[in-house]
Design a protein around this motif. Structure first.
Motif, PDB file in Angstrom:
ATOM      1  N   UNK A  33      14.659 -17.154 -52.345  1.00 45.08           N
ATOM      2  CA  UNK A  33      16.059 -16.379 -50.712  1.00 45.08           C
ATOM      3  C   UNK A  33      13.957 -15.791 -50.496  1.00 45.08           C
ATOM      4  N   UNK A  34      14.456 -15.716 -49.001  1.00 45.40           N
ATOM      5  CA  UNK A  34      13.450 -15.447 -48.143  1.00 45.40           C
ATOM      6  C   UNK A  34      14.027 -13.908 -48.321  1.00 45.40           C
ATOM      7  N   UNK A  81      18.478  -4.251 -48.672  1.00 48.17           N
ATOM      8  CA  UNK A  81      19.566  -6.051 -48.038  1.00 48.17           C
ATOM      9  C   UNK A  81      19.763  -5.447 -46.967  1.00 48.17           C
ATOM     10  N   UNK A  82      19.831  -4.711 -46.453  1.00 47.17           N
ATOM     11  CA  UNK A  82      20.609  -4.628 -45.320  1.00 47.17           C
ATOM     12  C   UNK A  82      21.734  -3.604 -45.057  1.00 47.17           C
ATOM     13  N   UNK A  83      22.056  -3.798 -46.250  1.00 47.09           N
ATOM     14  CA  UNK A  83      23.735  -2.969 -47.021  1.00 47.09           C
ATOM     15  C   UNK A  83      23.359  -1.634 -47.366  1.00 47.09           C
ATOM     16  N   UNK A  89      16.320  -9.684 -46.565  1.00 49.32           N
ATOM     17  CA  UNK A  89      15.534  -8.542 -47.822  1.00 49.32           C
ATOM     18  C   UNK A  89      14.764  -8.363 -47.109  1.00 49.32           C
ATOM     19  N   UNK A  90      14.027  -6.995 -47.627  1.00 54.72           N
ATOM     20  CA  UNK A  90      13.145  -6.715 -48.004  1.00 54.72           C
ATOM     21  C   UNK A  90      12.555  -5.305 -49.292  1.00 54.72           C
ATOM     22  N   UNK A  91      11.845  -6.256 -49.450  1.00 58.16           N
ATOM     23  CA  UNK A  91      11.205  -6.189 -51.049  1.00 58.16           C
ATOM     24  C   UNK A  91       9.704  -4.985 -50.971  1.00 58.16           C
TER      25      UNK A  91
END
Length: 207
Positions: free
Chosen positions: A26-27, A60-62, A1-3
């Motif tokens: 979570x990472x 999220x990647x999705x 994940x990237x925020x």
């Protein structure tokens, strides 16, 4: 994940899901975009990551979730062991209502007491509307702390606390009286929370 977040010194909207994401354990990667750049540069840098052109956004990647409350709800569902909402249905509903009220309301307080983690602590003259917002925050905090028994709004630290941590910074920065020893102690807990201290330290280094 990237925020994807905005400047930590100013972005109360970004702080909320960042705190909740940290709570999950979570990472994740953090992409920080400086706010208030000239010539629309901030929006240009945000748009490749957030279709709304605003931060925060969780990738999220999705899917890309470009809204703070939606991100916090997603995290609660994806990481149930983090207990970002309490098991008690009544408290959970009241916590969601409080977070939604913070998300959509308190306009005068936001405008007259913007979050600035590096601003010197000093009281300012406030309008009747801002004072009414402050009174409402006090009522909300008192009700939830009394119902849950504390030490946080819904018992354990939750998404509701993430949404009101920026308010605690505003109260501190602008020397707003929390209103009671109960609320002063709650503010102290929010502002000494390790994840908040990490965010604050980074924000104070920004220019």
């Amino acid at each position: 994940m990237e925020l994807v977040i905005g400047s930590k010194r100013w972005s109360s909207w970004s702080m909320r899901p960042w705190l909740s994401l940290k709570r999950t354990g979570a990472e994740f990667r953090e992409r920080l975009i400086s706010l208030y750049q000239a010539d629309g540069q901030t929006r240009l840098e945000i748009l490749p990551h957030s279709p709304s052109g605003r931060v925060p956004a969780l990738k999220t990647g999705r899917v890309v979730i470009p809204e703070s409350l939606a991100i916090c709800e997603y995290l609660a569902e994806t990481f149930p062991d983090a207990r970002l909402w309490p098991a008690d249905a009544d408290l959970r509903a009241l916590g969601r209502a409080a977070a939604s009220e913070m998300h959509a309301g308190f306009r005068a307080l936001r405008l007259e007491c913007p979050m600035d983690l590096a601003r010197p602590l000093e009281a300012v003259a406030l309008s009747e509307e801002a004072l009414a917002d402050i009174a409402r925050v006090r009522v909300l905090w008192t009700d939830l702390l009394t119902r849950s028994g504390g030490p946080f709004l819904l018992g354990e630290w939750s998404n509701a606390d993430a949404f009101f941590t920026p308010v605690a910074t505003r109260f501190r920065t602008y020397a707003v009286d929390p209103g009671s020893p109960l609320l002063a102690a709650y503010m102290d807990r929010l502002l000494s929370w390790p994840d908040f201290l990490e965010w604050e330290a980074a924000g104070r280094l920004e220019t």
